[in-house]
Design a protein around this motif. Structure first.
Motif, short mmCIF file in Angstrom:
data_model
loop_
_atom_site.label_atom_id
_atom_site.label_comp_id
_atom_site.label_asym_id
_atom_site.label_seq_id
_atom_site.Cartn_x
_atom_site.Cartn_y
_atom_site.Cartn_z
N LEU A 310 0.82 -1.20 0.00
CA LEU A 310 0.00 0.00 0.00
C LEU A 310 0.86 1.26 0.00
CD1 LEU A 310 -2.85 1.23 0.16
CD2 LEU A 310 -2.68 1.07 2.66
N GLY A 311 1.87 1.30 0.88
CA GLY A 311 2.76 2.46 0.89
C GLY A 311 3.44 2.65 -0.45
N PHE A 312 3.78 1.54 -1.10
CA PHE A 312 4.46 1.61 -2.38
C PHE A 312 3.55 2.18 -3.46
CE2 PHE A 312 6.30 -0.15 -6.27
CZ PHE A 312 7.65 0.12 -6.09
N VAL A 313 2.32 1.65 -3.58
CA VAL A 313 1.46 2.08 -4.69
C VAL A 313 0.93 3.49 -4.48
CG1 VAL A 313 0.79 -0.28 -5.24
CG2 VAL A 313 -0.66 1.06 -3.72
N ILE A 314 0.82 3.94 -3.23
CA ILE A 314 0.42 5.33 -3.00
C ILE A 314 1.46 6.28 -3.59
CG2 ILE A 314 0.17 7.11 -1.22
CD1 ILE A 314 -1.18 5.02 0.54
N PHE A 315 2.72 5.99 -3.31
CA PHE A 315 3.75 6.97 -3.62
C PHE A 315 4.35 6.84 -5.00
CE2 PHE A 315 3.36 7.54 0.90
CZ PHE A 315 3.49 8.90 1.03
#
Length: 410
Positions: A310-315
């Motif tokens: 999730l942190g990856f795809v947000i940023f």
């Protein structure tokens, strides 16, 4: 574009200083959230006080709304100096003798952070060439996440070392004082607009009323509000979740931690992709699936994997998203500042309202309901990616046998 008065080396120094100043604003905000329980009990407050974060959100609403006006009146360097000084109010908060006094320092912290954030992208637009701008806009947008990560990775050790919540808040606030002093020596201003006669000034300075007539503003606000609320809840409220499948603070740490490589890849993609809109839509679909899976699963392993992804795809999409205001027709530092001022004002009004609802649900109904409400609201991002302009869409070719100038046969 106003004439260049800042050299490349100075521009890089300014960019890095602004980045780290905003990092430690975010770190101070995060640390204040983490020590909320200790602070509230000392002041006789025994539920999760949403006012601690809402004071910052309210200040950001006001700060964002007046930031472009302050920038116009004071000039870039003095505006950044003012913002850094206000952020240093966190130091005063460490000596607060009452809950309202502490909340006031949080308000000033948020007000300064809001003004600083609005100043960052105009500096990028002014100082760097268009091909370089995605790199530094992406870096700026990594500032909040980097600050959160600094806080999450260090606050346990700092609390163990210093003991009281007051000393912890003071420790992080001292960094902001250092950056204020450095800015006074390193910072430089730039002309707000090209030289113009008094009677034509209104045509050279982009004003609030011009921004309010910009359709992009409302599409961008609708798109980003769901993601902003979700990220705020996960970073500032979720660590207090007492019964999640995995340690809630660990989940928040994973989202912040994986945001760093996500941002780095996002900066690369912002320069390489031919169609950014494809990245936005992929990010929206993946974000929605991962967030719902994370909050609904009973598997510790699956929840952790979802948080990491999730942190990856947000940023990966954030650097490209925040280049959009700078890609609007006729973009100047002042126009970008006004668009971002109005965007962040609206975004934080919505965030403060929705965040208060989420906290109320967590306190009075259940954390499960609060998280589900957050997940549903976050869907505005997915829907909004189909509303944003596609600046990379290939130009339509005129029909064969016609002139591209007037559409008539040669």
């Amino acid at each position: 574009m106003p004439p260049k008065v800042i050299g490349p080396k100075r521009a890089l120094s300014i960019e890095l200083l602004l980045f780290f100043a905003y990092c430690f604003f975010s770190a101070s905000w995060m640390v204040g959230s983490i020590v909320t329980t200790d602070m509230a009990q000392e002041f006789g407050v025994y539920t999760i006080p949403s006012s601690v974060n809402n004071a910052i959100s309210a200040a950001k609403i006001l700060g964002n709304f007046v930031a472009a006006w302050i920038l116009l009146k004071l000039g870039p360097k003095r505006t950044v100096s003012l913002s850094c000084l206000l952020i240093c109010a966190v130091v005063v908060g460490a000596f607060s003798t009452s809950f309202p006094a502490f909340i006031l320092t949080r308000f000033l912290l948020g007000f300064g952070g809001a003004i600083l954030m609005i100043c960052m992208t105009p500096y990028v637009v002014y100082c760097f060439e268009p091909k370089q701008q995605p790199i530094f806009i992406g870096l700026n947008n990594a500032g909040p996440n980097t600050g959160n990560l600094i806080a999450l990775l260090s606050v346990t050790a700092v609390r163990g070392w210093l003991g009281s919540w007051r000393s912890v808040i003071l420790f992080y606030g001292i960094f902001s004082v250092v950056f204020l002093v450095l800015w006074l020596f390193v910072g430089r201003g730039y002309p707000i607009a090209e030289k113009a006669k008094e009677e034509t000034l209104s045509s050279t300075v982009y004003r609030y009323r011009d921004g309010l007539r910009e359709p992009f503003l409302y599409k961008f606000l609708f798109t980003m509000t769901g993601r902003l609320v979700m990220y705020t809840v996960m970073l500032y409220l979720f660590p207090l979740h007492p019964d999640f499948t995995v340690d809630a603070q660990f989940i928040s740490l994973m989202i912040a931690l994986t945001g760093i490589p996500g941002t780095i890849l996002g900066i690369v993609l912002a320069k390489k992709l031919k169609r950014q809109i494809t990245l936005f839509r992929f990010s929206g679909v993946a974000q929605s699936i991962l967030f719902f899976a994370m909050i609904l699963t009973n598997s510790a392993v699956l929840a952790t994997v979802c948080a990491i992804l999730l942190g990856f795809v947000i940023f990966i999409s954030t650097p490209s998203l925040f280049t959009l205001p700078a890609r609007l027709p006729g973009a100047t530092p002042q126009k970008v500042a006004v668009i971002l001022t109005l965007y962040w004002t609206g975004a934080y009004i919505l965030q403060m309202i929705i965040y208060a609802i989420v906290v109320h649900l967590a306190n009075t109904v259940s954390w499960t309901v609060a998280m589900m409400f957050t997940a549903l609201y976050s869907l505005t991002f997915l829907v909004g990616t189909f509303l944003l302009p596609d600046f990379d869409r290939p130009a339509k070719q005129p029909p064969a046998g016609t002139s591209p100038q007037d559409g008539t046969a040669p």
